[in-house]
Design an enzyme around this catalytic site. Structure first.
Site, PDB file in Angstrom:
ATOM      1  N   ARG A  40       0.848  -1.208   0.000  1.00 27.31           N
ATOM      2  CA  ARG A  40       0.000   0.000   0.000  1.00 27.31           C
ATOM      3  C   ARG A  40       0.877   1.249   0.000  1.00 27.31           C
ATOM      4  O   ARG A  40       0.535   2.265  -0.577  1.00 27.31           O
ATOM      5  CB  ARG A  40      -0.964  -0.007   1.202  1.00 27.31           C
ATOM      6  CG  ARG A  40      -1.737   1.285   1.347  1.00 27.31           C
ATOM      7  CD  ARG A  40      -3.052   1.163   2.129  1.00 27.31           C
ATOM      8  NE  ARG A  40      -2.995   0.286   3.273  1.00 27.31           N
ATOM      9  CZ  ARG A  40      -2.404   0.581   4.445  1.00 27.31           C
ATOM     10  NH1 ARG A  40      -1.823   1.752   4.613  1.00 27.31           N
ATOM     11  NH2 ARG A  40      -2.390  -0.283   5.431  1.00 27.31           N
ATOM     12  N   TYR A  92     -16.459  18.217 -14.280  1.00 31.79           N
ATOM     13  CA  TYR A  92     -16.897  16.824 -14.440  1.00 31.79           C
ATOM     14  C   TYR A  92     -17.891  16.505 -13.308  1.00 31.79           C
ATOM     15  O   TYR A  92     -17.645  16.855 -12.141  1.00 31.79           O
ATOM     16  CB  TYR A  92     -15.673  15.892 -14.390  1.00 31.79           C
ATOM     17  CG  TYR A  92     -16.037  14.458 -14.171  1.00 31.79           C
ATOM     18  CD1 TYR A  92     -16.837  13.787 -15.093  1.00 31.79           C
ATOM     19  CD2 TYR A  92     -15.627  13.777 -13.032  1.00 31.79           C
ATOM     20  CE1 TYR A  92     -17.208  12.472 -14.883  1.00 31.79           C
ATOM     21  CE2 TYR A  92     -15.984  12.452 -12.818  1.00 31.79           C
ATOM     22  CZ  TYR A  92     -16.787  11.811 -13.746  1.00 31.79           C
ATOM     23  OH  TYR A  92     -17.156  10.515 -13.529  1.00 31.79           O
ATOM     24  N   ASP A 164      -7.232  20.032 -13.221  1.00 32.97           N
ATOM     25  CA  ASP A 164      -7.597  18.737 -13.805  1.00 32.97           C
ATOM     26  C   ASP A 164      -7.252  18.823 -15.290  1.00 32.97           C
ATOM     27  O   ASP A 164      -7.906  19.528 -16.060  1.00 32.97           O
ATOM     28  CB  ASP A 164      -9.100  18.496 -13.571  1.00 32.97           C
ATOM     29  CG  ASP A 164      -9.578  17.163 -14.138  1.00 32.97           C
ATOM     30  OD1 ASP A 164      -8.904  16.620 -15.035  1.00 32.97           O
ATOM     31  OD2 ASP A 164     -10.640  16.680 -13.701  1.00 32.97           O
ATOM     32  N   LYS A 189      -8.330   7.929 -18.815  1.00 37.85           N
ATOM     33  CA  LYS A 189      -8.625   8.502 -20.130  1.00 37.85           C
ATOM     34  C   LYS A 189      -7.400   8.419 -21.050  1.00 37.85           C
ATOM     35  O   LYS A 189      -6.957   7.342 -21.385  1.00 37.85           O
ATOM     36  CB  LYS A 189      -9.147   9.929 -19.936  1.00 37.85           C
ATOM     37  CG  LYS A 189     -10.242  10.019 -18.870  1.00 37.85           C
ATOM     38  CD  LYS A 189     -11.504   9.301 -19.294  1.00 37.85           C
ATOM     39  CE  LYS A 189     -12.406   8.848 -18.167  1.00 37.85           C
ATOM     40  NZ  LYS A 189     -12.704   9.748 -17.092  1.00 37.85           N
TER      41      LYS A 189
HETATM   42  C1  LIG Z   1     -12.346  15.614 -16.464  1.00 37.17           C
HETATM   43  C2  LIG Z   1     -12.463  14.436 -15.541  1.00 37.17           C
HETATM   44  N1  LIG Z   1     -11.934  14.502 -14.317  1.00 37.17           N
HETATM   45  C3  LIG Z   1     -12.013  13.464 -13.456  1.00 37.17           C
HETATM   46  C4  LIG Z   1     -12.679  12.292 -13.785  1.00 37.17           C
HETATM   47  C5  LIG Z   1     -12.769  11.170 -12.780  1.00 37.17           C
HETATM   48  O1  LIG Z   1     -11.883  10.152 -13.098  1.00 37.17           O
HETATM   49  P1  LIG Z   1     -12.127   8.587 -12.810  1.00 37.17           P
HETATM   50  O2  LIG Z   1     -13.358   8.198 -13.573  1.00 37.17           O
HETATM   51  O3  LIG Z   1     -10.874   7.959 -13.301  1.00 37.17           O
HETATM   52  O4  LIG Z   1     -12.338   8.440 -11.346  1.00 37.17           O
HETATM   53  C6  LIG Z   1     -13.237  12.178 -15.063  1.00 37.17           C
HETATM   54  C7  LIG Z   1     -13.945  10.943 -15.441  1.00 37.17           C
HETATM   55  O5  LIG Z   1     -14.712  10.917 -16.380  1.00 37.17           O
HETATM   56  C8  LIG Z   1     -13.134  13.280 -15.963  1.00 37.17           C
HETATM   57  O6  LIG Z   1     -13.661  13.230 -17.198  1.00 37.17           O
END
Ligand SMILES: Cc1ncc(COP(=O)(O)O)c(C=O)c1O
Length: 373
Positions: A40, A92, A164, A189
């Site tokens: 971990r 998001y 982000d 992604k």
């Molecule tokens: C712009 C963005 N940030 C964060 C996330 C969250 O990531 P995860 O689905 O890997 O937890 C997403 C997921 O779609 C996203 O599109």
């Protein structure tokens, strides 16, 4: 991208980092070990990947998490009750849900602000402001926020700026170079790139910040397994060539949609008349394969018909994989945002989002053309 963070395996010389599928490490004597105690806290496959994350974001330190939201969760856990966060209003859906449904009840206050003019942030700064959270380009409307301007405001307020960077990927944009303190990715992604892993990461330059976030990573335990780390190490090796093709295909599809008689508005940050295009041009090296659009005959039934009619564009959540996806943000990725909030930001019930993949462009256009009818 191909060499980022990766050294031949020290024990065997293996050119590909092995999958260290182990939960613990044998110690010679109590506390006498090779730097690895319990998986971990440390795992060699994850260590290599974390070095790769740092390298591709021009940062000093990378940390891997079991999902993008787990990485976001770790950043918010830097805060205390009473602290305030200024977050972009167009986020998001899962990030918004984490802020409002999980962290608000612990006494952290979130202000959601339209940051297309970065100066709008200033009126929400208080002595309790500890974090500014932005996403650029935003999901799903591709709004652009000026990272350097937001970083200057954060610095003056002695708050952290976290960006982000999921939509752009490090190939198109490096927020740390523009003054951000932390970069976050949904690695799921573009970094993974093959729709086979859920993972997140954080990258930063400040050592004290790295220590705090590492403490949260190991204490809360949202770490990815070594197999997933291996897949992402492999994904990163082709990020640059995949992104080149995502950008080429994205540009062609955006223009195809824009000239189509049945298509209404197209949101793609590479259009010269896209809001803040000049800022996008300044802070990005290309405009990517993400876009949203509405139909001229703008109603939910027509949008749903189109969403179910494509063959190559698969109807699914997520984005950034080699295969093209089509998505209905209002009922899928952004369903966790209340309708009135969504509409305030222009996210209508008939909006359609595309993640343009790296297939043959003629096949993709033919697929859309046939589905639009
Ligand atoms: C712009 C963005 N940030 C964060 C996330 C969250 O990531 P995860 O689905 O890997 O937890 C997403 C997921 O779609 C996203 O599109």
């Amino acid at each position: 991208m191909i060499h980022a963070g990766v050294e031949p395996d020290p024990t065997t010389g293996a050119i590909m980092t092995p999958i260290y599928q182990t939960s613990t490490y044998v110690q010679e004597a109590p506390a006498k070990h090779k730097g690895y105690e319990y998986a971990r806290s440390q795992n060699p496959t994850r260590t290599a990947l974390e070095a790769a994350f740092a390298a591709i974001e021009n940062g000093k330190y990378g940390l891997a998490f079991s999902s993008g939201v787990a990485a976001t969760d770790a950043v918010i856990k830097l805060l205390q009750p009473g602290d305030e966060v200024i977050a972009a209003s167009d986020l998001y859906g899962g990030t918004y849900r984490l802020f409002t449904k999980v962290f608000e009840k612990f006494g952290i206050r979130f202000h959601y602000v339209n940051m297309q003019k970065a100066d709008n942030i200033k009126q929400y700064i208080t002595p309790n402001t500890k974090l500014i959270w932005i996403e650029t380009p935003t999901n799903p409307l591709l709004n652009i926020i000026d990272i350097a301007a937001a970083a200057a405001i954060a610095k003056e307020a002695k708050a952290l700026l976290c960006v982000d960077n999921t939509f752009a990927s490090p190939y198109l944009q490096n927020p740390l170079d523009l003054g951000a303190d932390i970069v976050m990715h949904s690695v799921t992604k573009y970094l993974g790139g093959h729709s086979d892993v859920i993972q997140g990461c954080l990258v930063m330059n400040d050592q004290a910040l790295r220590e705090q976030l590492y403490f949260i990573q190991k204490s809360c335990g949202a770490v990815p397994g070594p197999q997933d780390c291996f897949l992402v190490l492999r994904g990163i090796k082709t990020l640059h060539v995949r992104m080149q093709r995502h950008c080429e295909n994205g540009e062609k599809i955006a223009h195809f949609l824009r000239q189509h008689s049945k298509i209404g508005k197209v949101y793609w940050c590479g259009f010269e008349d896209h809001p803040n295009f000049e800022i996008a041009k300044k802070q990005m090296r290309g405009f990517g394969g993400m876009m949203s659009f509405s139909l001229k005959d703008d109603n939910v039934d027509n949008a749903k018909k189109l969403l179910s009619s494509t063959k190559l564009f698969a109807l699914a959540e997520s984005l950034g994989g080699v295969e093209s996806l089509i998505n209905h943000p209002a009922s899928m990725t952004h369903a966790s945002i209340p309708k009135e909030e969504r509409l305030k930001n222009g996210l209508t019930d008939s909006l359609i989002r595309l993640s343009v993949g790296i297939e043959d462009i003629d096949d993709l256009i033919e697929d859309l053309n046939r589905a639009i009818g």
